[in-house]
Design a protein around this motif. Structure first.
Motif, short mmCIF file in Angstrom:
data_model
loop_
_atom_site.label_atom_id
_atom_site.label_comp_id
_atom_site.label_asym_id
_atom_site.label_seq_id
_atom_site.Cartn_x
_atom_site.Cartn_y
_atom_site.Cartn_z
N LEU A 113 11.67 89.57 -18.95
CA LEU A 113 10.77 88.89 -19.90
C LEU A 113 11.34 87.53 -20.31
O LEU A 113 10.62 86.55 -20.36
CB LEU A 113 10.55 89.77 -21.14
N LEU A 114 12.64 87.48 -20.57
CA LEU A 114 13.29 86.22 -20.92
C LEU A 114 13.22 85.24 -19.75
O LEU A 114 12.95 84.05 -19.95
CB LEU A 114 14.75 86.46 -21.32
N GLU A 115 13.43 85.74 -18.55
CA GLU A 115 13.36 84.89 -17.36
C GLU A 115 11.96 84.30 -17.20
O GLU A 115 11.79 83.18 -16.72
CB GLU A 115 13.72 85.72 -16.12
N ASN A 116 10.96 85.05 -17.66
CA ASN A 116 9.57 84.60 -17.59
C ASN A 116 9.15 83.85 -18.86
O ASN A 116 7.95 83.74 -19.16
CB ASN A 116 8.63 85.77 -17.31
N LYS A 117 10.14 83.37 -19.59
CA LYS A 117 9.91 82.49 -20.76
C LYS A 117 9.16 83.15 -21.91
O LYS A 117 8.44 82.48 -22.66
CB LYS A 117 9.19 81.19 -20.34
N ARG A 118 9.31 84.48 -22.05
CA ARG A 118 8.71 85.16 -23.20
C ARG A 118 9.72 85.18 -24.35
O ARG A 118 10.93 85.20 -24.14
CB ARG A 118 8.33 86.61 -22.83
N ARG A 119 9.20 85.19 -25.58
CA ARG A 119 10.05 85.30 -26.77
C ARG A 119 10.31 86.79 -27.01
O ARG A 119 9.36 87.56 -27.20
CB ARG A 119 9.39 84.66 -27.98
N VAL A 120 11.57 87.17 -26.98
CA VAL A 120 11.95 88.57 -27.06
C VAL A 120 12.81 88.81 -28.31
O VAL A 120 13.81 88.12 -28.52
CB VAL A 120 12.74 89.00 -25.79
N PHE A 121 12.40 89.79 -29.10
CA PHE A 121 13.14 90.24 -30.27
C PHE A 121 13.57 91.68 -29.99
O PHE A 121 12.73 92.54 -29.79
CB PHE A 121 12.29 90.18 -31.53
N VAL A 122 14.87 91.92 -29.97
CA VAL A 122 15.44 93.23 -29.67
C VAL A 122 15.79 93.91 -30.99
O VAL A 122 16.63 93.41 -31.74
CB VAL A 122 16.70 93.06 -28.78
N VAL A 123 15.17 95.05 -31.25
CA VAL A 123 15.40 95.76 -32.52
C VAL A 123 16.60 96.69 -32.33
O VAL A 123 16.47 97.83 -31.91
CB VAL A 123 14.14 96.55 -32.95
N GLN A 124 17.78 96.17 -32.67
CA GLN A 124 19.02 96.85 -32.31
C GLN A 124 19.17 98.25 -32.90
O GLN A 124 19.79 99.10 -32.29
CB GLN A 124 20.24 95.98 -32.65
N ASP A 125 18.56 98.54 -34.05
CA ASP A 125 18.68 99.88 -34.62
C ASP A 125 17.56 100.81 -34.12
O ASP A 125 17.38 101.91 -34.64
CB ASP A 125 18.76 99.85 -36.15
N ALA A 126 16.85 100.37 -33.09
CA ALA A 126 15.85 101.21 -32.41
C ALA A 126 16.01 101.07 -30.89
O ALA A 126 15.06 101.20 -30.13
CB ALA A 126 14.44 100.81 -32.85
N VAL A 127 17.25 100.79 -30.47
CA VAL A 127 17.60 100.67 -29.06
C VAL A 127 18.80 101.57 -28.81
O VAL A 127 19.75 101.56 -29.60
CB VAL A 127 17.97 99.21 -28.69
N GLY A 128 18.75 102.34 -27.72
CA GLY A 128 19.85 103.27 -27.48
C GLY A 128 20.35 103.32 -26.05
O GLY A 128 19.68 102.87 -25.12
N SER A 129 21.54 103.89 -25.93
CA SER A 129 22.18 104.21 -24.66
C SER A 129 22.96 105.50 -24.85
O SER A 129 23.28 105.87 -25.98
CB SER A 129 23.15 103.11 -24.22
N ARG A 130 23.32 106.13 -23.75
CA ARG A 130 24.14 107.33 -23.84
C ARG A 130 25.51 107.01 -24.43
O ARG A 130 26.05 107.76 -25.21
CB ARG A 130 24.29 108.00 -22.46
N VAL A 131 26.05 105.86 -24.03
CA VAL A 131 27.39 105.45 -24.46
C VAL A 131 27.27 104.19 -25.31
O VAL A 131 26.65 103.20 -24.86
CB VAL A 131 28.27 105.18 -23.21
N PRO A 132 27.82 104.19 -26.53
CA PRO A 132 27.70 103.02 -27.41
C PRO A 132 28.15 101.71 -26.75
O PRO A 132 27.54 100.67 -26.97
CB PRO A 132 28.59 103.37 -28.60
N GLU A 133 29.20 101.75 -25.95
CA GLU A 133 29.69 100.54 -25.29
C GLU A 133 28.62 99.90 -24.41
O GLU A 133 28.49 98.67 -24.38
CB GLU A 133 30.93 100.86 -24.45
#
Length: 176
Positions: A113-133
């Motif tokens: 999306l960023l590569e396609n020039k879209r404005r992206v807001f990442v909601v960090q407290d609603a984004v996850g991974s198995r490993v915090p790192e």
């Protein structure tokens, strides 16, 4: 950069799926925050787009979020490669992203999306991974490439803009 606006936003929910979530670090809190974003989006008439990665393998969207929107099914990690996704986000709205996994499907989608020039807001407290790192590294990478990292409350209050908004009390109840 600019403040997020309910009139100029689209909420994108990436792969909050039933079989994946038990493995996601802090999963219940992330799902709860995504639920707050969905409720605020519905209250403030912000369109919602949702994806599911290989639902035959990872299950459908978790029940708490399943009613938010019809899911776009994908096999590619990057949702931008999935049929129907680009059409679903067409326009020039800010894209408010939440989902899993930060370093795989979520990360690849955000980078495209960023590569396609879209404005992206990442909601960090609603984004996850198995490993915090993995989440930490992905968020830093996305920020370096132009994503704004925000929180659920930042989104809700920027969408409202004022305590005089007619939906202020209802939205405030979502984040308290």
């Amino acid at each position: 950069m600019h403040l997020m606006s309910a009139k100029r936003s689209r909420l994108v929910i990436i792969d909050f799926q039933a079989r994946l979530m038990p493995a996601i670090h802090d999963g219940p809190r992330l799902v709860a925050n995504a639920g707050k974003l969905v409720a605020a989006a519905k209250l403030l008439e912000v369109p919602i787009v949702m994806t599911e990665q290989n639902p035959a393998g990872l299950g459908a969207t978790v029940p708490e979020l399943a009613e938010a929107a019809s899911a776009i099914t994908k096999m590619s990690f990057d949702a931008c490669a999935a049929p129907g996704f680009i059409e679903a986000i067409s326009g020039d709205e800010d894209l408010i992203l939440c989902g899993c996994e930060a370093h795989v499907c979520f990360g690849q989608t955000a980078l495209s999306l960023l590569e396609n020039k879209r404005r992206v807001f990442v909601v960090q407290d609603a984004v996850g991974s198995r490993v915090p790192e993995s989440k930490e590294v992905s968020l830093r990478r996305l920020q370096r490439h132009g994503a704004e990292v925000v929180t659920t409350e930042m989104v809700v209050f920027e969408w409202l803009r004022t305590a005089e908004h007619p939906q202020f009390r209802a939205a405030l109840a979502l984040v308290k």
